[in-house]
Design a protein around this motif. Structure first.
Motif, short mmCIF file in Angstrom:
data_model
loop_
_atom_site.label_atom_id
_atom_site.label_comp_id
_atom_site.label_asym_id
_atom_site.label_seq_id
_atom_site.Cartn_x
_atom_site.Cartn_y
_atom_site.Cartn_z
N THR A 24 2.26 -2.23 64.61
CA THR A 24 2.29 -2.41 66.07
C THR A 24 0.88 -2.63 66.59
N ALA A 25 -0.07 -1.82 66.13
CA ALA A 25 -1.46 -1.96 66.56
C ALA A 25 -2.01 -3.33 66.20
N LEU A 26 -1.73 -3.79 64.98
CA LEU A 26 -2.18 -5.12 64.57
C LEU A 26 -1.56 -6.21 65.43
N ALA A 27 -0.28 -6.05 65.77
CA ALA A 27 0.42 -7.05 66.58
C ALA A 27 -0.18 -7.17 67.98
N VAL A 53 -7.68 7.39 73.18
CA VAL A 53 -6.34 7.65 72.62
C VAL A 53 -5.38 6.74 73.39
N PRO A 54 -5.19 5.52 72.87
CA PRO A 54 -4.41 4.55 73.63
C PRO A 54 -2.91 4.78 73.53
N ALA A 55 -2.20 4.23 74.46
CA ALA A 55 -0.76 4.03 74.32
C ALA A 55 -0.63 2.63 73.72
N LEU A 56 0.22 2.50 72.70
CA LEU A 56 0.40 1.20 72.05
C LEU A 56 1.77 0.64 72.40
N VAL A 57 1.79 -0.64 72.72
CA VAL A 57 3.03 -1.32 73.07
C VAL A 57 3.14 -2.59 72.23
N HIS A 58 4.21 -2.67 71.44
CA HIS A 58 4.45 -3.87 70.64
C HIS A 58 4.63 -5.06 71.57
N PRO A 59 4.10 -6.24 71.20
CA PRO A 59 4.22 -7.40 72.10
C PRO A 59 5.65 -7.84 72.40
N THR A 60 6.62 -7.45 71.59
CA THR A 60 8.01 -7.82 71.89
C THR A 60 8.73 -6.79 72.74
#
Length: 173
Positions: free
Chosen positions: A19-22, A93-100
């Motif tokens: 997810t982070a890479l995306a 400390v980020p919140a991560l959101v997948h691009p989809t």
């Protein structure tokens, strides 16, 4: 772009890494995991190295190498426990959101939360820190999730639902 340190190199950690890479936000990702030391050390995960045990996150030398860190451990109590330590150590400390994923602009995501592929978070939903909004789940308007909540794949929560800290909403619920 920055470098991301993930605490936990299990299955959940690998999904967070992808997810982070995306997102395209990170140059480099490395893992910490207590299973990395001694016999049977962990190999690289998805081409990213496992560089030490969890406690290494607080080592100043490691801290200097990574601007951001996130807890990638399925255990809610450990996720919630580690988040303030990472922030105090100076990590973003980020919140991560997948691009989809689809996240309403009026929704609020707590630090260290993750929103995986195809998840949908609607208007004015409030998500606490360290939450997992897993693959293809949905959270409708005005819902409130406490810290460390895990909404499993395919689970759907209606508007105005309130979920307490460290709750687990099962697959397809």
């Amino acid at each position: 772009m920055s470098d991301l340190l993930l605490l936990g190199a299990g299955g959940h950690g690998r999904v967070i890494a992808e997810t982070a890479l995306a997102t395209g936000r990170f140059n480099r990702i490395s893992f910490l995991d207590d299973r990395c030391c001694g016999p049977g050390q962990l190999p690289d995960q998805l081409g990213c190295p496992v560089i030490g045990p969890l406690s290494a996150a607080l080592d100043p030398h490691i801290r200097q190498q990574f601007s951001a860190a996130i807890v990638a451990i399925g255990n809610a109590a450990l996720r919630v426990q580690w988040l303030p330590s990472l922030a105090t150590a100076g990590y973003e400390v980020p919140a991560l959101v997948h691009p989809t994923a689809c996240v309403s602009p009026s929704a609020q995501l707590g630090v260290g939360s993750v929103v995986f592929a195809q998840a949908c978070i609607q208007a004015q939903a409030i998500i606490g820190s360290g939450a997992i909004l897993n693959t293809s789940c949905s959270l409708d308007h005005d819902a409130q999730l406490g810290n460390g909540v895990h909404v499993c794949p395919g689970a759907h929560l209606a508007g105005e639902v309130q979920v307490g800290n460290r709750s687990w909403i099962g697959i397809g619920a």
